[in-house]
Design a protein around this motif. Structure first.
Motif, PDB file in Angstrom:
ATOM      1  N   HIS A 258       0.822  -1.125   0.051  1.00 40.63           N
ATOM      2  CA  HIS A 258       0.144  -0.083  -0.252  1.00 40.63           C
ATOM      3  C   HIS A 258       0.889   1.220  -0.115  1.00 40.63           C
ATOM      4  CE1 HIS A 258      -3.428   2.676   0.911  1.00 40.63           C
ATOM      5  NE2 HIS A 258      -2.664   3.269   1.853  1.00 40.63           N
ATOM      6  N   GLU A 259       2.005   1.308   0.597  1.00 39.88           N
ATOM      7  CA  GLU A 259       2.879   2.328   0.799  1.00 39.88           C
ATOM      8  C   GLU A 259       3.750   2.461  -0.270  1.00 39.88           C
ATOM      9  OE1 GLU A 259       4.916   1.598   4.335  1.00 39.88           O
ATOM     10  OE2 GLU A 259       3.612   2.187   5.768  1.00 39.88           O
ATOM     11  N   GLU A 260       3.957   1.461  -0.901  1.00 39.76           N
ATOM     12  CA  GLU A 260       5.284   1.600  -2.020  1.00 39.76           C
ATOM     13  C   GLU A 260       4.511   1.475  -3.618  1.00 39.76           C
ATOM     14  OE1 GLU A 260       8.865  -0.513  -1.656  1.00 39.76           O
ATOM     15  OE2 GLU A 260       8.687  -0.536   0.503  1.00 39.76           O
ATOM     16  N   VAL A 261       3.454   0.852  -3.709  1.00 42.43           N
ATOM     17  CA  VAL A 261       2.748   0.636  -4.758  1.00 42.43           C
ATOM     18  C   VAL A 261       1.553   1.285  -4.893  1.00 42.43           C
ATOM     19  CG1 VAL A 261       2.242  -1.407  -6.499  1.00 42.43           C
ATOM     20  CG2 VAL A 261       4.255  -1.510  -5.150  1.00 42.43           C
ATOM     21  N   GLY A 262       0.722   1.359  -3.822  1.00 41.14           N
ATOM     22  CA  GLY A 262      -0.533   2.136  -3.888  1.00 41.14           C
ATOM     23  C   GLY A 262      -1.677   1.072  -4.052  1.00 41.14           C
ATOM     24  N   THR A 263      -1.384  -0.128  -3.881  1.00 41.97           N
ATOM     25  CA  THR A 263      -2.661  -1.291  -4.116  1.00 41.97           C
ATOM     26  C   THR A 263      -2.239  -2.485  -3.341  1.00 41.97           C
ATOM     27  OG1 THR A 263      -3.779  -2.523  -5.803  1.00 41.97           O
ATOM     28  CG2 THR A 263      -1.532  -2.225  -6.183  1.00 41.97           C
ATOM     29  N   THR A 264      -3.107  -3.320  -3.404  1.00 46.28           N
ATOM     30  CA  THR A 264      -2.831  -4.626  -2.523  1.00 46.28           C
ATOM     31  C   THR A 264      -1.911  -5.748  -3.320  1.00 46.28           C
ATOM     32  OG1 THR A 264      -4.732  -5.960  -3.335  1.00 46.28           O
ATOM     33  CG2 THR A 264      -5.363  -4.433  -1.477  1.00 46.28           C
ATOM     34  N   PRO A 265      -1.391  -6.575  -2.630  1.00 43.41           N
ATOM     35  CA  PRO A 265      -0.422  -7.717  -3.292  1.00 43.41           C
ATOM     36  C   PRO A 265      -1.246  -8.234  -4.292  1.00 43.41           C
ATOM     37  CG  PRO A 265       0.057  -7.737  -0.951  1.00 43.41           C
ATOM     38  CD  PRO A 265      -1.187  -6.635  -1.001  1.00 43.41           C
ATOM     39  N   LEU A 266      -2.366  -8.770  -4.246  1.00 43.72           N
ATOM     40  CA  LEU A 266      -3.255  -9.428  -4.975  1.00 43.72           C
ATOM     41  C   LEU A 266      -3.907  -8.771  -6.359  1.00 43.72           C
ATOM     42  CD1 LEU A 266      -5.222 -12.034  -2.752  1.00 43.72           C
ATOM     43  CD2 LEU A 266      -2.870 -12.280  -4.066  1.00 43.72           C
ATOM     44  N   ASN A 267      -4.080  -7.355  -6.224  1.00 40.41           N
ATOM     45  CA  ASN A 267      -4.338  -6.762  -7.169  1.00 40.41           C
ATOM     46  C   ASN A 267      -3.078  -6.363  -7.886  1.00 40.41           C
ATOM     47  OD1 ASN A 267      -7.109  -6.243  -6.780  1.00 40.41           O
ATOM     48  ND2 ASN A 267      -7.026  -4.476  -5.393  1.00 40.41           N
ATOM     49  N   TRP A 268      -2.062  -6.027  -7.389  1.00 40.24           N
ATOM     50  CA  TRP A 268      -0.779  -5.948  -8.346  1.00 40.24           C
ATOM     51  C   TRP A 268      -0.626  -7.001  -8.946  1.00 40.24           C
ATOM     52  CZ3 TRP A 268       3.622  -8.772  -8.208  1.00 40.24           C
ATOM     53  CH2 TRP A 268       4.702  -8.357  -8.910  1.00 40.24           C
ATOM     54  N   LEU A 269      -0.787  -8.384  -8.407  1.00 37.23           N
ATOM     55  CA  LEU A 269      -0.523  -9.600  -9.112  1.00 37.23           C
ATOM     56  C   LEU A 269      -1.460  -9.623 -10.422  1.00 37.23           C
ATOM     57  CD1 LEU A 269       0.979 -12.350  -9.446  1.00 37.23           C
ATOM     58  CD2 LEU A 269      -0.799 -13.261  -7.905  1.00 37.23           C
ATOM     59  N   LYS A 270      -2.597  -9.294 -10.396  1.00 38.00           N
ATOM     60  CA  LYS A 270      -3.490  -9.522 -11.292  1.00 38.00           C
ATOM     61  C   LYS A 270      -3.155  -8.609 -12.414  1.00 38.00           C
ATOM     62  CE  LYS A 270      -7.409  -8.906  -8.965  1.00 38.00           C
ATOM     63  NZ  LYS A 270      -8.861  -8.669  -8.776  1.00 38.00           N
ATOM     64  N   THR A 271      -2.884  -7.353 -12.070  1.00 35.66           N
ATOM     65  CA  THR A 271      -2.241  -6.250 -13.287  1.00 35.66           C
ATOM     66  C   THR A 271      -1.148  -6.900 -13.811  1.00 35.66           C
ATOM     67  OG1 THR A 271      -3.274  -4.456 -11.821  1.00 35.66           O
ATOM     68  CG2 THR A 271      -1.549  -3.831 -13.430  1.00 35.66           C
ATOM     69  N   GLU A 272      -0.303  -7.518 -13.175  1.00 38.95           N
ATOM     70  CA  GLU A 272       1.145  -7.832 -13.865  1.00 38.95           C
ATOM     71  C   GLU A 272       0.785  -9.129 -14.795  1.00 38.95           C
ATOM     72  OE1 GLU A 272       4.388  -7.226 -13.922  1.00 38.95           O
ATOM     73  OE2 GLU A 272       3.632  -5.191 -12.823  1.00 38.95           O
ATOM     74  N   ARG A 273      -0.316  -9.971 -14.202  1.00 37.90           N
ATOM     75  CA  ARG A 273      -0.660 -10.933 -15.367  1.00 37.90           C
ATOM     76  C   ARG A 273      -1.160 -10.511 -16.521  1.00 37.90           C
ATOM     77  NH1 ARG A 273       0.011 -15.807 -12.169  1.00 37.90           N
ATOM     78  NH2 ARG A 273      -0.801 -15.783 -10.048  1.00 37.90           N
ATOM     79  N   VAL A 274      -2.063  -9.384 -16.262  1.00 45.72           N
ATOM     80  CA  VAL A 274      -2.695  -8.805 -17.549  1.00 45.72           C
ATOM     81  C   VAL A 274      -1.774  -8.173 -18.191  1.00 45.72           C
ATOM     82  CG1 VAL A 274      -4.336  -6.961 -18.448  1.00 45.72           C
ATOM     83  CG2 VAL A 274      -4.893  -8.593 -16.432  1.00 45.72           C
ATOM     84  N   SER A 275      -0.629  -7.673 -17.556  1.00 45.01           N
ATOM     85  CA  SER A 275       0.328  -6.951 -18.592  1.00 45.01           C
ATOM     86  C   SER A 275       1.098  -8.000 -19.190  1.00 45.01           C
ATOM     87  CB  SER A 275       1.110  -6.287 -17.551  1.00 45.01           C
ATOM     88  OG  SER A 275       2.387  -5.306 -18.117  1.00 45.01           O
ATOM     89  N   ARG A 276       1.686  -9.046 -18.546  1.00 42.54           N
ATOM     90  CA  ARG A 276       2.243 -10.104 -19.513  1.00 42.54           C
ATOM     91  C   ARG A 276       1.621 -10.448 -20.375  1.00 42.54           C
ATOM     92  NH1 ARG A 276       6.198 -11.851 -21.742  1.00 42.54           N
ATOM     93  NH2 ARG A 276       6.758 -14.028 -21.417  1.00 42.54           N
ATOM     94  N   ALA A 277       0.175 -10.808 -20.010  1.00 40.83           N
ATOM     95  CA  ALA A 277      -0.825 -11.548 -21.480  1.00 40.83           C
ATOM     96  C   ALA A 277      -0.784 -10.428 -22.430  1.00 40.83           C
ATOM     97  CB  ALA A 277      -2.291 -11.547 -20.830  1.00 40.83           C
ATOM     98  N   ALA A 278      -0.773  -9.239 -22.197  1.00 48.02           N
ATOM     99  CA  ALA A 278      -0.825  -8.227 -23.269  1.00 48.02           C
ATOM    100  C   ALA A 278       0.425  -8.468 -24.222  1.00 48.02           C
ATOM    101  CB  ALA A 278      -1.037  -6.709 -22.851  1.00 48.02           C
ATOM    102  N   GLU A 279       1.611  -8.492 -23.316  1.00 40.32           N
ATOM    103  CA  GLU A 279       3.021  -8.490 -24.233  1.00 40.32           C
ATOM    104  C   GLU A 279       2.848  -9.919 -24.900  1.00 40.32           C
ATOM    105  OE1 GLU A 279       5.734  -8.610 -21.157  1.00 40.32           O
ATOM    106  OE2 GLU A 279       5.589  -6.565 -20.564  1.00 40.32           O
ATOM    107  N   LEU A 280       2.436 -11.068 -24.568  1.00 43.33           N
ATOM    108  CA  LEU A 280       2.250 -12.216 -25.286  1.00 43.33           C
ATOM    109  C   LEU A 280       1.397 -12.119 -26.587  1.00 43.33           C
ATOM    110  CD1 LEU A 280       2.207 -14.911 -22.547  1.00 43.33           C
ATOM    111  CD2 LEU A 280       4.223 -14.108 -23.776  1.00 43.33           C
TER     112      LEU A 280
END
Length: 328
Positions: A258-280
């Motif tokens: 929350h302090e360093e990224v501004g979101t929860t760990p699981l929400n960050w993970l979902k965003t990273e998965r979508v980001s990786r999917a977009a790259e693929l």
């Protein structure tokens, strides 16, 4: 008869505003959509370029533009198009604001493309209304004009005879929408075909926003954890595993995210998965049916739901939009 007859139903007068520092692409969109002769159609627009200031105006790209008509013509306009403005922090001349307010009060429709929204906002035409603009300017618009309900995701917004579009090319989507309102879906589809465009695009501008860089401090334990997860994004990462990998408790991990990224760990993970999917999907090297597993979504259904929720468009349409074959 005056130069521009008042025939709002059969031949509405569309006026594009020109000013010093004119954004040539957005201005060209207005010309292409509303000024180009279309002899195949029985009814079409009259068009005029209206100077917002005296004398020839200098446009982006080393072009100088002059026009016969000034702001007085706006009192006859059915539709007024404001191309991208020369700067979000650049004051809008009161003469232009007053002319737009008077035309709107008379019944004219007013539309902006991209940063042209700042002209409409300065004129007070968006107070209490919804609006959008290029994703680079949505936060700026919301900060400068808190009375405007800014939607950062859509391609355009319509409300009470005021129209705003997202980034430059979204002006084409907005223009086709206005043509559809004035002359029907068949005519709008004909114009879209001539432009080699879909009559209506799926999704919003979220699909074009650059994916953000991680905000965690370089070298911090959280940044190291993020890198580790990205390297094994296809694996399951429950909060307990994340906390263990970071050598901390789940509660402390949540606080640090929350302090360093501004979101929860699981929400960050979902965003990273979508980001990786977009790259693929952009790369096109693996079949669409394998993307969800490579990104750790757990199921194809979850992949489609989360991708559309984040990007505003289904994964198959995202790949098609990029011209990549939708392999099974």
């Amino acid at each position: 008869m005056t130069k521009f007859a008042t025939l709002p139903e059969k031949h509405p007068l569309a006026c594009a505003i020109a000013y010093d520092g004119l954004c040539t692409f957005e201005f060209g969109i207005a010309v292409e959509l509303f000024a180009l002769p279309r002899p195949e159609l029985e009814h079409w627009y009259q068009f005029a370029t209206v100077k917002a200031e005296p004398g020839p105006v200098r446009a982006v790209g080393g072009i100088t533009l002059d026009a016969e008509d000034d702001l007085d013509l706006l009192q006859k306009a059915s539709l007024i198009i404001v191309p991208g403005w020369r700067g979000a922090d650049t004051p809008v001349p009161e003469e232009l604001c007053a002319a737009l307010r008077a035309a709107y009060a008379r019944g004219a429709r007013v539309a902006s493309i991209c940063s042209g929204v700042f002209v409409l906002a300065a004129a007070g035409l968006l107070n209490g209304k919804g609006a959008t603009t290029h994703w680079r300017y949505t936060d700026k618009l919301a900060d400068m004009y808190p009375e405007i309900d800014v939607d950062p995701d859509v391609l355009f917004v319509e409300g009470d005879r005021v129209y705003t579009s997202a980034g430059s090319a979204a002006g084409l989507d907005l223009g086709l929408h206005i043509i559809r309102q004035d002359f029907g879906a068949q005519v709008a589809a004909s114009v879209a075909r001539r432009l080699v465009l879909p009559a209506q695009r799926d999704g919003g501008q979220r699909q074009f926003v650059p994916r953000p860089e991680p905000k965690a401090r370089v070298g911090s334990g959280l940044a190291a954890l993020q890198d580790r997860i990205r390297g094994a994004i296809d694996e399951e990462w429950p909060i307990e595993r994340m906390a263990s990998a970071a050598a901390t408790s789940g509660r402390t991990l949540a606080r640090r995210f929350h302090e360093e990224v501004g979101t929860t760990p699981l929400n960050w993970l979902k965003t990273e998965r979508v980001s990786r999917a977009a790259e693929l999907l952009e790369n096109g090297t693996i079949p669409l049916s394998d993307v969800w597993e490579a990104c750790g979504f757990g199921s194809a259904e979850t992949f489609r739901r989360e991708f559309r929720k984040t990007m505003g468009i289904p994964p198959v349409r995202y790949r098609e939009r990029l011209g990549v074959p939708s392999t099974v």
